[in-house]
Write a protein that holds these residues in place. Structure first.
Motif, PDB file in Angstrom:
ATOM      1  N   THR A 176      32.199  78.481  61.698  1.00 43.08           N
ATOM      2  CA  THR A 176      31.423  78.231  60.488  1.00 43.08           C
ATOM      3  C   THR A 176      30.849  79.534  59.969  1.00 43.08           C
ATOM      4  O   THR A 176      29.793  79.987  60.419  1.00 43.08           O
ATOM      5  CB  THR A 176      30.278  77.230  60.760  1.00 43.08           C
ATOM      6  N   ALA A 177      31.528  80.141  59.006  1.00 44.81           N
ATOM      7  CA  ALA A 177      31.078  81.433  58.485  1.00 44.81           C
ATOM      8  C   ALA A 177      29.712  81.326  57.810  1.00 44.81           C
ATOM      9  O   ALA A 177      28.927  82.269  57.824  1.00 44.81           O
ATOM     10  CB  ALA A 177      32.106  81.994  57.512  1.00 44.81           C
ATOM     11  N   ASN A 178      29.419  80.162  57.216  1.00 41.94           N
ATOM     12  CA  ASN A 178      28.146  79.961  56.534  1.00 41.94           C
ATOM     13  C   ASN A 178      27.147  79.208  57.414  1.00 41.94           C
ATOM     14  O   ASN A 178      26.386  78.369  56.946  1.00 41.94           O
ATOM     15  CB  ASN A 178      28.356  79.198  55.227  1.00 41.94           C
ATOM     16  N   ALA A 179      27.120  79.546  58.690  1.00 46.83           N
ATOM     17  CA  ALA A 179      26.295  78.820  59.655  1.00 46.83           C
ATOM     18  C   ALA A 179      24.816  78.850  59.320  1.00 46.83           C
ATOM     19  O   ALA A 179      24.085  77.895  59.613  1.00 46.83           O
ATOM     20  CB  ALA A 179      26.517  79.384  61.058  1.00 46.83           C
ATOM     21  N   GLY A 180      24.339  79.927  58.722  1.00 51.73           N
ATOM     22  CA  GLY A 180      22.907  80.067  58.476  1.00 51.73           C
ATOM     23  C   GLY A 180      22.288  78.891  57.751  1.00 51.73           C
ATOM     24  O   GLY A 180      21.179  78.455  58.082  1.00 51.73           O
ATOM     25  N   ARG A 181      22.985  78.337  56.787  1.00 47.59           N
ATOM     26  CA  ARG A 181      22.432  77.251  55.988  1.00 47.59           C
ATOM     27  C   ARG A 181      22.457  75.904  56.714  1.00 47.59           C
ATOM     28  O   ARG A 181      21.804  74.952  56.279  1.00 47.59           O
ATOM     29  CB  ARG A 181      23.185  77.137  54.662  1.00 47.59           C
ATOM     30  N   GLU A 182      23.216  75.817  57.813  1.00 47.22           N
ATOM     31  CA  GLU A 182      23.364  74.533  58.501  1.00 47.22           C
ATOM     32  C   GLU A 182      22.497  74.395  59.749  1.00 47.22           C
ATOM     33  O   GLU A 182      22.497  73.352  60.405  1.00 47.22           O
ATOM     34  CB  GLU A 182      24.837  74.308  58.869  1.00 47.22           C
ATOM     35  N   LEU A 183      21.758  75.423  60.105  1.00 48.31           N
ATOM     36  CA  LEU A 183      21.035  75.415  61.379  1.00 48.31           C
ATOM     37  C   LEU A 183      20.063  74.240  61.503  1.00 48.31           C
ATOM     38  O   LEU A 183      19.984  73.591  62.553  1.00 48.31           O
ATOM     39  CB  LEU A 183      20.284  76.736  61.561  1.00 48.31           C
ATOM     40  N   ALA A 185      20.103  71.309  60.032  1.00 52.40           N
ATOM     41  CA  ALA A 185      20.851  70.056  60.178  1.00 52.40           C
ATOM     42  C   ALA A 185      21.431  69.928  61.580  1.00 52.40           C
ATOM     43  O   ALA A 185      21.379  68.856  62.193  1.00 52.40           O
ATOM     44  CB  ALA A 185      21.963  69.984  59.133  1.00 52.40           C
ATOM     45  N   TRP A 186      21.982  71.020  62.099  1.00 52.50           N
ATOM     46  CA  TRP A 186      22.543  70.991  63.455  1.00 52.50           C
ATOM     47  C   TRP A 186      21.459  70.694  64.491  1.00 52.50           C
ATOM     48  O   TRP A 186      21.683  69.934  65.433  1.00 52.50           O
ATOM     49  CB  TRP A 186      23.199  72.322  63.788  1.00 52.50           C
ATOM     50  N   ALA A 187      20.294  71.310  64.335  1.00 51.06           N
ATOM     51  CA  ALA A 187      19.206  71.103  65.301  1.00 51.06           C
ATOM     52  C   ALA A 187      18.764  69.641  65.326  1.00 51.06           C
ATOM     53  O   ALA A 187      18.519  69.070  66.400  1.00 51.06           O
ATOM     54  CB  ALA A 187      18.028  72.012  64.960  1.00 51.06           C
ATOM     55  N   ILE A 188      18.674  69.020  64.167  1.00 48.81           N
ATOM     56  CA  ILE A 188      18.283  67.604  64.105  1.00 48.81           C
ATOM     57  C   ILE A 188      19.330  66.740  64.801  1.00 48.81           C
ATOM     58  O   ILE A 188      19.005  65.838  65.586  1.00 48.81           O
ATOM     59  CB  ILE A 188      18.082  67.175  62.638  1.00 48.81           C
ATOM     60  N   LYS A 189      20.600  67.034  64.564  1.00 51.42           N
ATOM     61  CA  LYS A 189      21.674  66.277  65.222  1.00 51.42           C
ATOM     62  C   LYS A 189      21.677  66.496  66.732  1.00 51.42           C
ATOM     63  O   LYS A 189      22.121  65.645  67.495  1.00 51.42           O
ATOM     64  CB  LYS A 189      23.029  66.675  64.635  1.00 51.42           C
ATOM     65  N   ALA A 190      21.165  67.648  67.159  1.00 52.48           N
ATOM     66  CA  ALA A 190      21.130  67.976  68.593  1.00 52.48           C
ATOM     67  C   ALA A 190      19.937  67.344  69.307  1.00 52.48           C
ATOM     68  O   ALA A 190      19.800  67.508  70.520  1.00 52.48           O
ATOM     69  CB  ALA A 190      21.095  69.480  68.779  1.00 52.48           C
ATOM     70  N   ALA A 194      12.852  66.734  63.074  1.00 48.02           N
ATOM     71  CA  ALA A 194      12.830  67.606  61.902  1.00 48.02           C
ATOM     72  C   ALA A 194      11.475  68.291  61.756  1.00 48.02           C
ATOM     73  O   ALA A 194      11.389  69.454  61.331  1.00 48.02           O
ATOM     74  CB  ALA A 194      13.159  66.805  60.647  1.00 48.02           C
ATOM     75  N   ALA A 195      10.408  67.586  62.129  1.00 48.09           N
ATOM     76  CA  ALA A 195       9.060  68.151  62.020  1.00 48.09           C
ATOM     77  C   ALA A 195       8.849  69.321  62.976  1.00 48.09           C
ATOM     78  O   ALA A 195       7.928  70.127  62.788  1.00 48.09           O
ATOM     79  CB  ALA A 195       8.023  67.070  62.281  1.00 48.09           C
ATOM     80  N   ASN A 196       9.686  69.404  64.011  1.00 54.64           N
ATOM     81  CA  ASN A 196       9.547  70.464  65.013  1.00 54.64           C
ATOM     82  C   ASN A 196      10.521  71.618  64.810  1.00 54.64           C
ATOM     83  O   ASN A 196      10.668  72.469  65.686  1.00 54.64           O
ATOM     84  CB  ASN A 196       9.734  69.889  66.419  1.00 54.64           C
ATOM     85  N   VAL A 197      11.205  71.636  63.668  1.00 54.54           N
ATOM     86  CA  VAL A 197      12.162  72.707  63.378  1.00 54.54           C
ATOM     87  C   VAL A 197      11.579  73.596  62.284  1.00 54.54           C
ATOM     88  O   VAL A 197      11.523  73.213  61.118  1.00 54.54           O
ATOM     89  CB  VAL A 197      13.527  72.152  62.941  1.00 54.54           C
ATOM     90  N   ALA A 198      11.105  74.765  62.682  1.00 46.52           N
ATOM     91  CA  ALA A 198      10.569  75.732  61.723  1.00 46.52           C
ATOM     92  C   ALA A 198      11.703  76.604  61.213  1.00 46.52           C
ATOM     93  O   ALA A 198      12.427  77.221  62.006  1.00 46.52           O
ATOM     94  CB  ALA A 198       9.493  76.586  62.386  1.00 46.52           C
ATOM     95  N   CYS A 199      11.852  76.661  59.897  1.00 45.81           N
ATOM     96  CA  CYS A 199      12.970  77.389  59.287  1.00 45.81           C
ATOM     97  C   CYS A 199      12.478  78.625  58.544  1.00 45.81           C
ATOM     98  O   CYS A 199      11.391  78.621  57.963  1.00 45.81           O
ATOM     99  CB  CYS A 199      13.700  76.484  58.293  1.00 45.81           C
ATOM    100  N   SER A 200      13.283  79.640  58.566  1.00 43.44           N
ATOM    101  CA  SER A 200      13.003  80.848  57.798  1.00 43.44           C
ATOM    102  C   SER A 200      14.321  81.511  57.440  1.00 43.44           C
ATOM    103  O   SER A 200      15.390  81.070  57.866  1.00 43.44           O
ATOM    104  CB  SER A 200      12.104  81.810  58.592  1.00 43.44           C
ATOM    105  N   ALA A 201      14.244  82.564  56.666  1.00 42.62           N
ATOM    106  CA  ALA A 201      15.424  83.338  56.302  1.00 42.62           C
ATOM    107  C   ALA A 201      15.089  84.815  56.451  1.00 42.62           C
ATOM    108  O   ALA A 201      13.983  85.249  56.121  1.00 42.62           O
ATOM    109  CB  ALA A 201      15.867  83.035  54.884  1.00 42.62           C
ATOM    110  N   GLY A 202      16.032  85.566  56.971  1.00 43.84           N
ATOM    111  CA  GLY A 202      15.842  87.002  57.144  1.00 43.84           C
ATOM    112  C   GLY A 202      16.992  87.760  56.520  1.00 43.84           C
ATOM    113  O   GLY A 202      18.018  87.177  56.158  1.00 43.84           O
ATOM    114  N   THR A 203      16.839  89.044  56.395  1.00 44.46           N
ATOM    115  CA  THR A 203      17.886  89.853  55.781  1.00 44.46           C
ATOM    116  C   THR A 203      18.151  91.115  56.592  1.00 44.46           C
ATOM    117  O   THR A 203      17.296  91.588  57.342  1.00 44.46           O
ATOM    118  CB  THR A 203      17.502  90.286  54.356  1.00 44.46           C
ATOM    119  N   TRP A 204      19.354  91.622  56.435  1.00 41.44           N
ATOM    120  CA  TRP A 204      19.683  92.992  56.790  1.00 41.44           C
ATOM    121  C   TRP A 204      20.037  93.687  55.484  1.00 41.44           C
ATOM    122  O   TRP A 204      20.744  93.118  54.641  1.00 41.44           O
ATOM    123  CB  TRP A 204      20.890  93.067  57.717  1.00 41.44           C
ATOM    124  N   CYS A 205      19.564  94.891  55.333  1.00 39.90           N
ATOM    125  CA  CYS A 205      19.896  95.670  54.149  1.00 39.90           C
ATOM    126  C   CYS A 205      20.341  97.060  54.589  1.00 39.90           C
ATOM    127  O   CYS A 205      19.614  97.741  55.326  1.00 39.90           O
ATOM    128  CB  CYS A 205      18.697  95.760  53.209  1.00 39.90           C
TER     129      CYS A 205
END
Length: 272
Positions: A176-183, A185-190, A194-205
């Motif tokens: 899954t090349a675009n895995a970042g956006r699915e994390l 959803a995957w965690a909930i299925k695992a 949902a209330a215990n899944v803290a989400c964020s986004a980071g970058t490399w530049c």
């Protein structure tokens, strides 16, 4: 490798790949996790590669320990050498597979992976296995690239072809090349709430001349001299001539004074 949870790595552990991995640290690749760490925690770092992130995590648990897990013994030896050179003694590196982690239930306060789940055919099963070895109240943390968000300047002919080739090869291997956006959803299925899944986004530049040149040279070499190029040839996603053109494009881009590259990552910290 077989499917069903095992890593199906699009790259390999050639020097070009390891050179890239050695640039990763706890600060630049796991910043989203650091404020969860207490000094006495036990941390598992899955797919640790040369161990640079693992060593950084170990330094933050002086009364605890960090374990780096990898499935290639020669890479583990490099990780041990890096830890020894930095004088970090509360870290060890072990051979193992994410499909069946070699630890009992409820073993770790934090189970971490970086850029691993995008290479796993069944990421939900992998997260469930990570959850299994996490203590109640502990955390599973992972960070993954979202390949579609990669952007760069200037647009040198051949770079876009390399990007598209990678996506096709990755999909052909069940990754899954675009895995970042699915994390999330995957965690909930695992099994995580949902209330215990803290989400964020980071970058490399990448923008400074030294970093740009290293990044471009690394990708140019991966395309022609690692299993990435070999896989593209075997799968019919590129010819040798096309791979050479892609590699040339990366090298040309890396010489540009105005060169810039950005990558977005999805990140989650899921509490058990």
């Amino acid at each position: 490798m077989s499917q069903n949870g095992k890593v199906v790595y699009v790259h390999d552990h050639s020097e070009a790949v390891l050179n890239s991995h050695r640039q990763r640290t706890a600060e630049n690749s796991a910043a989203y996790l650091l404020h969860y760490i207490r000094p006495d925690m036990r941390i598992l770092d899955i797919g640790c590669g040369p161990g640079t992130i693992t060593v950084g995590l170990a330094q933050r648990v002086p009364q605890g320990e960090a374990i780096g897990l990898e499935n290639l013994p020669e890479v583990l030896e490099q990780a041990r050498s890096i830890a020894a050179a930095q004088g970090v003694t509360n870290v060890k590196f072990e051979l193992g597979d994410l499909k069946a982690l070699p630890y009992p239930d409820d073993s770790f306060d934090i189970v971490h992976s970086h850029q691993v789940l995008q290479h796993v055919a069944d990421p939900v099963a992998a997260l469930a296995e990570m959850r299994r070895v996490t203590k109640p109240g502990g955390y599973v943390a992972t960070r993954e690239t979202d390949f579609e968000t990669m952007t760069w300047f200037p647009e040198v002919p051949g770079m876009r072809s390399a990007h598209d080739m990678y996506k096709k090869l990755s999909a052909s291997r069940g990754c899954t090349a675009n895995a970042g956006r699915e994390l999330k959803a995957w965690a909930i299925k695992a099994g995580f709430s949902a209330a215990n899944v803290a989400c964020s986004a980071g970058t490399w530049c990448y923008s400074t001349p030294e970093v740009i040149q290293n990044f471009g040279a690394t990708w140019a070499e991966r395309i022609t001299s690692s299993s990435l190029g070999k896989g593209a040839l075997a799968g019919g996603f590129a010819t040798q001539e096309e791979l050479e053109e892609m590699s040339k494009a990366w090298r040309e881009w890396s010489t540009k004074e105005e060169a810039w590259y950005g990558i977005l990552h999805g990140e989650i910290v899921a509490r058990k």
